[in-house]
Design a protein around this motif. Structure first.
Motif, PDB file in Angstrom:
ATOM      1  N   LEU A 194     -37.596   4.268 -51.273  1.00 37.24           N
ATOM      2  CA  LEU A 194     -38.235   4.226 -49.958  1.00 37.24           C
ATOM      3  C   LEU A 194     -37.264   4.676 -48.874  1.00 37.24           C
ATOM      4  O   LEU A 194     -37.639   5.367 -47.923  1.00 37.24           O
ATOM      5  CB  LEU A 194     -38.749   2.812 -49.669  1.00 37.24           C
ATOM      6  N   GLY A 224     -37.543   7.928 -46.425  1.00 37.71           N
ATOM      7  CA  GLY A 224     -37.351   7.773 -44.984  1.00 37.71           C
ATOM      8  C   GLY A 224     -36.327   8.764 -44.456  1.00 37.71           C
ATOM      9  O   GLY A 224     -36.475   9.310 -43.360  1.00 37.71           O
ATOM     10  N   TYR A 253     -46.340   4.951 -45.903  1.00 38.31           N
ATOM     11  CA  TYR A 253     -45.477   3.775 -45.894  1.00 38.31           C
ATOM     12  C   TYR A 253     -46.243   2.502 -45.556  1.00 38.31           C
ATOM     13  O   TYR A 253     -45.858   1.417 -45.986  1.00 38.31           O
ATOM     14  CB  TYR A 253     -44.247   4.003 -44.993  1.00 38.31           C
ATOM     15  N   PHE A 275     -41.161  -4.278 -47.885  1.00 37.74           N
ATOM     16  CA  PHE A 275     -41.359  -3.100 -48.715  1.00 37.74           C
ATOM     17  C   PHE A 275     -41.110  -3.387 -50.187  1.00 37.74           C
ATOM     18  O   PHE A 275     -41.644  -2.702 -51.057  1.00 37.74           O
ATOM     19  CB  PHE A 275     -40.436  -1.966 -48.271  1.00 37.74           C
ATOM     20  N   PHE A 281     -36.018   0.974 -42.289  1.00 37.66           N
ATOM     21  CA  PHE A 281     -37.262   1.443 -41.655  1.00 37.66           C
ATOM     22  C   PHE A 281     -37.259   1.065 -40.171  1.00 37.66           C
ATOM     23  O   PHE A 281     -37.537   1.891 -39.299  1.00 37.66           O
ATOM     24  CB  PHE A 281     -38.481   0.843 -42.357  1.00 37.66           C
TER      25      PHE A 281
END
Lengths: 202, 204
Positions: A92, A96, A134, A144, A156
Motif C-alpha cells: 500500500l 502511495g 484506497y 489499512f 497515507f
C-alpha cells in the motif's frame, strides 16, 4: 536504548514520515535540521550524497528515506504483525509512492501554464481513482492493515497532508479514508507532534 | 504447512526477475507463471488484481502486488533480508539507492527516438555510471557483500540490475574490484547459478 539522530533540511518533505513514526512510537531522537548553505560540506559525509540520514549510536549512518522509515516503523512496532501483514503495508505504501511521484512532479513544475495543466490532470485523472481504490483497501475501522495502526496509515496521512494543501476537498465523501486520517491524528504521540512541529511550507 | 507461492508476470525478466533470483537462491519452490504481453489471460486477470498491475505474488490465496514489496517479502521469508534491524535497513538503503539507476534504464528503454536514445545512453555510460558505481564500490565490502559478511538481497538486486547494464558496456565493472566480487558471489551461489543456466532467455 540506542540514540537516534535524524538529519534533514528544515522542511517536512522526505523527513516527515520518519518524524511521525518516531512520534507515534514514543521514541526519542535528535531532529537535526540543516540550512541549505551547510549542505555542501555535509554531503560528502553521507553514504549516497543525500539526506535524510539516520545515525544510530553516533556511528552507523543509514540513508534513503524509506529505508529509514521502515527501520523506525519496526522499532515503533508499526510494521505489521505477520509477514503477510508487513507485505500488505509495504504494498500500500509503494502504491502511495507511485501517486506521490506524480504529485511531486506537478508541484515542482516551474513553467506556470504546464503546472496548471498538470495540476488539473492530477486532480481529475490520477487522484480520484487512487482514492477510490484506497477507500476499498481501508477497513471500516480506519486501518489499512489488520485492526490496528501501522505505518501504512501514517504514510497515507502524511501524503494526504501534502495533497490536501493543493486539493482541500480531496477526501470528501471517503468514509474509511477519513477514519484512517482520524486514527492517525488521534494517536497520542502523533497528536503531540502535530501541535509542536515546526510549521514549514513543504 | 508451508504456503504455496505463485508469481505472475509477463514472459520477461523485468520487474519480476529479482524475485525469481531470490526464490532460486533459497531453493524455495514456486510457480513461475508467465503471460505474453496483451494476452487475454492478463486482460481477464487485471481487474481482479489489487492495483491492476503485475508482477503479483499469490501466497496461498492472498494477492500481493508491487515488485519491491514482493521481493522484500521473499527476501524476508528466505532469510536474505539481513539478520538484524540495522542490517535490514542497510540492505533496504542499498536496494532503494539502485532505483536511480533503474529509472534511467527504464527511460532509455522506453525512448523511441534513436537520436535521443543514443544521447541518453552516452550520458548514462559516460557520466552517470562512473559516479554511481564509484559510490557503490565504497558501500560494498572487499569480501563482495553490501551488508555484513554474507549474501543478502542487496547483492542480488545489484547483480540483477547490472544484467541490463553490462550489455551496454561489458567492461563497466573493470575498475571496481568490490563490485566485481559482489557479482561473483551472486552468480556462484548454487541456486542462482542453476537458475541462470535454466531460466528462459528473454531480451528484457
Amino acid at each position: 536504548m540506542p540514540t537516534y539522530k535524524l538529519t534533514y533540511f528544515n522542511v517536512r518533505g522526505r523527513g516527515e514520515l520518519i518524524r511521525l513514526l518516531f512520534a507515534a512510537g514514543g521514541i526519542p531522537y535528535e531532529d537535526v535540521r540543516i540550512e541549505w548553505d551547510k549542505w555542501p560540506e555535509l554531503k560528502s559525509k553521507t553514504p549516497m550524497g543525500q539526506v535524510p540520514t539516520l545515525e544510530v549510536d553516533g556511528q552507523l549512518m543509514i540513508c534513503q528515506s524509506m529505508a529509514i522509515a521502515r527501520f523506525v516503523a519496526r522499532e515503533a512496532g508499526l510494521l505489521g504483525k505477520t509477514s503477510v501483514d508487513q507485505a500488505r503495508a509495504d504494498m500500500l505504501l509503494d502504491g502511495g509512492m507511485d501517486l506521490g511521484k506524480l504529485f511531486t512532479e506537478m508541484v515542482m513544475e516551474k513553467d506556470a501554464s504546464k503546472k496548471a495543466e498538470k495540476k488539473k490532470e492530477f486532480g481529475e485523472k490520477s487522484l480520484p481513482p487512487f482514492l477510490a481504490l484506497y477507500e476499498g483497501f481501508a477497513g471500516g475501522n480506519g486501518y489499512f492493515v489488520g485492526d490496528s495502526l501501522t505505518w501504512a496509515d501514517i504514510a497515507f496521512f502524511n501524503m494526504m497532508d501534502f495533497i490536501t494543501a493543493e486539493y482541500p476537498s480531496a477526501l470528501d465523501g471517503y468514509c474509511n479514508l477519513n477514519k484512517v486520517v482520524d486514527n492517525v491524528k488521534t494517536n497520542p504521540g502523533v497528536a503531540k507532534w502535530l501541535k509542536e512541529r515546526p510549521v514549514t511550507d513543504h | 504447512m508451508a504456503p504455496k507461492y505463485r508469481l505472475v508476470y509477463f514472459n520477461v525478466r523485468g520487474r519480476a526477475e529479482l524475485t525469481r533470483l531470490l526464490f532460486a537462491a533459497a531453493d524455495l519452490e514456486y510457480q513461475d507463471q508467465r503471460f505474453e504481453f496483451g494476452s487475454d489471460q492478463w486482460k481477464e486477470l487485471k481487474p481482479n488484481t489489487p492495483m491492476g498491475q503485475a508482477p503479483l505474488l499469490y501466497v496461498d490465496d492472498v494477492a500481493l502486488c508491487q515488485s519491491m514489496t514482493i521481493a522484500r517479502y521473499v527476501a524476508r521469508t528466505t532469510g536474505l533480508a539481513g539478520r538484524t534491524p540495522i542490517e535490514e535497513a542497510t540492505a533496504d538503503m542499498i536496494v532503494d539507492g539502485l532505483d536511480d539507476m533503474q529509472r534511467k534504464l527504464v527511460a532509455m528503454f522506453n525512448e523511441k527516438g534513436d537520436e535521443k536514445k543514443a544521447e541518453l545512453q552516452k550520458e548514462f555510460v559516460g557520466s552517470f555510471l562512473p559516479q554511481f558505481l564509484g559510490n557503490y564500490e565504497k558501500l560494498a565490502g572487499a569480501e563482495g557483500f553490501f551488508v555484513g559478511d554474507s549474501l543478502t538481497w542487496a547483492d542480488i538486486a545489484f547483480f540483477n540490475l547490472m544484467g541490463w547494464v553490462t550489455p551496454m558496456d561489458p567492461a563497466v565493472l573493470g575498475g571496481f574490484p568490490n563490485l566485481s566480487k559482489v557479482m561473483d558471489n551472486v552468480q556462484s551461489q548454487r541456486g542462482i547459478a542453476r537458475w541462470l543456466k535454466e531460466r528462459p532467455q528473454t531480451k528484457m
